[in-house]
Design a protein around this motif. Structure first.
Motif, short mmCIF file in Angstrom:
data_model
loop_
_atom_site.label_atom_id
_atom_site.label_comp_id
_atom_site.label_asym_id
_atom_site.label_seq_id
_atom_site.Cartn_x
_atom_site.Cartn_y
_atom_site.Cartn_z
N PRO A 58 -86.38 -6.33 41.22
CA PRO A 58 -86.62 -4.91 40.86
C PRO A 58 -88.09 -4.52 40.84
N VAL A 82 -92.09 -4.03 45.72
CA VAL A 82 -92.20 -2.71 46.36
C VAL A 82 -92.62 -2.86 47.82
N TRP A 83 -92.23 -1.90 48.66
CA TRP A 83 -92.64 -1.85 50.05
C TRP A 83 -92.76 -0.39 50.49
N THR A 84 -93.73 -0.11 51.33
CA THR A 84 -94.10 1.28 51.62
C THR A 84 -94.58 1.46 53.05
N ARG A 95 -95.60 -5.64 48.23
CA ARG A 95 -96.25 -6.28 47.08
C ARG A 95 -95.21 -7.02 46.24
N GLY A 141 -98.64 -3.80 39.49
CA GLY A 141 -98.46 -3.51 40.91
C GLY A 141 -99.76 -3.05 41.55
N GLY A 180 -98.25 0.75 44.64
CA GLY A 180 -98.16 -0.54 43.96
C GLY A 180 -97.41 -0.45 42.65
N MET A 219 -89.24 1.05 43.31
CA MET A 219 -88.48 1.67 44.40
C MET A 219 -87.48 2.70 43.88
#
Lengths: 396, 396
Positions: A245, A248-250, A275, A343, B214, B218
């Motif tokens: 959870p 993250v990806w962007t 990340r 993050g 970061g 999500m």
């Protein structure tokens, strides 16, 4: 030791006056600007009043030093081009207040730092990168800002009093706003950072065939933006069994060529960033990203290419420092704190090359940061500095 | 009548010398440039040699007029900023050759036109738009090119000899390169145009929430580029039951805000363009496009907005003129011609407001146009002008 909440908030407010701008509590104080240098001159005087010996290195990193071995606290006082009043500034003023309180209590030796150019006018966390030896000064000097000014020229405004030896510090603790919505949306007051996540960043290019959008039938097209769209949609599903959870990806940047409404896009370049706190997971994600991009390119008869993979490794916080913060958080914010990853990047990532590091978060209202609207309740700011002070005292 | 293939190819080559540039047979001859005006001066002399009376209107549309009622042939001689040697030029020189051949045969009365600014330095098919009354001259004069020059100023280089009355023409036939891959990939020589497709063009904006890439988990993101990606991927499936093999749709322009690799895109604006020969189908596609965008925005908790719908209606070619072209094509390119729509806009769209129009295509090698590499086999160029000449003769 006992912190003085009024003095702390007053100093935080005073620091905001350097570069105060935009709506609300906005600040424009980029590295080496007049506002930044004036803020550092004022910080210098406050450090001296607190009984600290001031030293500024060639990058402009500003240290207020305690005698003998000491714990280093701090963050940065430069801002984003359009920034808030707390990002970095909070950690510097909290460090100053804890150093004063420690001295008044006759307790722990605490030094203070405000790193330079954390916000990356010239790079990313540039000041601490140079101080930690991660980036050589002569390499850093070649970096240019968006208007073409070189760091070597920008830092001529710094009156350096010499290098600062890191071996005098027993560890580094950075207090910061969370810059995300986790604490605020959970109604919590304090986050103790477990690790600063690692980052992978890569440009990906789909190369199709540029064509007239009126005369090229759909079945003869090689539309590079169709490839990006499919990639960005399908990646979420492909990553599902690998991520946690907090992963993250962007895709944040996209550039089409020629980017005209009547032309089928022939080339699309986009940024893929991901990340996670676990380096092995970052590697598994990379494999999925590459194979999905290859699969889509092959299926659509296009070429795909990958730029260099830029990366920063995850950094775990020091167990002893972190435990002191957790005990203090449990006392000052019972049932309203959590352990969480960061993050965002911080100066602590660089400093971890030199000594044990730890980090402490307070909430960001609505998770907003890097914007004039950035803010935190005063009560949370004070709770944060109390948690920091008590943890420092316990390390004595 | 008998066309002179050598004279035709020689003139086509001579026209290329005005603004010859770039690789291969590239041409840089935008409207009103020195190269464009020199080309028109040369065309004037060739028209006079062909026994035509030259007249230039205030926009710079150049006419070579036959006495009495006549059929008008032609296209445009301005080029794209980086154009090929045939786009427009072919139709003008083919018209000149057929006018000469007709005169030599003592046959049909044929007039010739080179419209100005078809390639849209100032708009789209600007010269024929003004001549046809679709765009008022004083409105056109306010249009500016990319460097801020107004049409009113650019057209000061035109030595106008007065307006040209459209009522003297019985119809208009435009020969052109296909600018697409259909004829070339099928190994065919001639396309007789059934209709010029209609166009719909609209900006669509997804408005999500800009955030730190970061620190924003999500499940709390409202990523505007995720919405665009899903829209662009799913639209193909949604349109499947409504479209024909010649229907096209394109997302060619995308702009993300703030378009940075470390920031979740908060806003995405993109162009949605679709073309078809059937106005009713264009409407059904619009309904699907709007409902899909609304559905995706709602599902992702975002706002969506639609810019003004720009459109040009489909134009059917005149049955009589088209039949003459078909009979001629069947004779000169048996089993190597087809009836097809034009996916690109042409001056004929505007001229259709005044008189019956028809169009004739020759292949574009690899479908390439609007590029220096644009080319067509000489044999196909000659076949094209023969088909045109025979059709004109049959209309006598």
């Amino acid at each position: 030791m006992k912190i003085d909440a009024g003095r702390f908030l007053e100093d935080l407010d005073k620091l905001r006056s350097f570069g105060a701008s935009g709506v609300g509590k906005g600040v424009v104080r980029p590295a080496y600007s007049e506002a930044d240098m004036a803020a550092r001159a004022w910080l210098t005087s406050r450090m001296i009043e607190a009984g600290l010996r001031v030293q500024t290195d060639a990058m402009g990193n500003l240290f207020g030093l305690s005698e003998g071995p000491s714990l280093l606290l701090g963050s940065h006082s430069d801002s984003q081009p359009e920034g808030g009043w707390l990002d970095g500034a909070l950690g510097v003023i909290a460090a100053l207040e804890v150093a004063r309180a420690a001295r008044e209590a006759g307790g722990s030796a605490v030094s203070v730092v405000s790193f330079q150019d954390e916000e990356g006018r010239f790079g990313v966390t540039t000041g601490s990168a140079v101080w930690s030896g991660h980036l050589a000064q002569d390499q850093a000097d070649l970096l240019c800002d968006h208007s073409g000014v070189a760091l070597a020229d920008a830092r001529r405004v710094v009156a350096s009093t010499g290098a600062v030896d890191p071996s005098q510090f027993t560890g580094f603790v950075e207090m910061h706003i969370e810059q995300g919505p986790v604490l605020d949306s959970a109604g919590e007051r304090i986050g103790v950072v477990s690790d600063i996540v690692g980052i992978r960043d890569m440009k990906i290019t789909f190369e199709g065939q540029q064509n007239h959008a009126g005369t090229t039938p759909m079945h003869l097209r090689k539309d590079a933006f169709q490839a990006v769209s499919r990639f960005n949609s399908e990646l979420n599903e492909r990553l599902r069994n690998v991520v946690t959870p907090s992963t993250v990806w962007t895709v944040g940047h996209v550039s089409l060529h020629p980017n005209a409404s009547s032309i089928v896009p022939g080339r699309a370049v986009f940024s893929m960033q991901w990340r996670d706190g676990d380096a092995e997971r970052l590697g598994r994600m990379e494999a999925i990203i590459r194979s999905l991009a290859n699969e889509i390119a092959e299926g659509m008869g296009m070429a795909v290419s990958f730029g260099p993979l830029l990366g920063l490794e995850p950094v775990a916080m020091d167990r002893g420092l972190r435990e002191a913060l957790e005990l203090s958080a449990a006392k000052h914010a019972p049932d309203q704190w959590r352990v969480m990853p960061s993050g965002a990047l911080h100066d602590a990532t660089n400093v971890s090359r030199l000594m044990p590091v730890a980090m402490l978060f307070v909430p960001s209202i609505d998770g907003i940061s890097h914007a004039f609207e950035e803010d935190t309740d005063e009560a949370d700011l004070v709770t944060g500095v109390r948690v920091l002070a008590e943890a420092v005292a316990s390390l004595k």
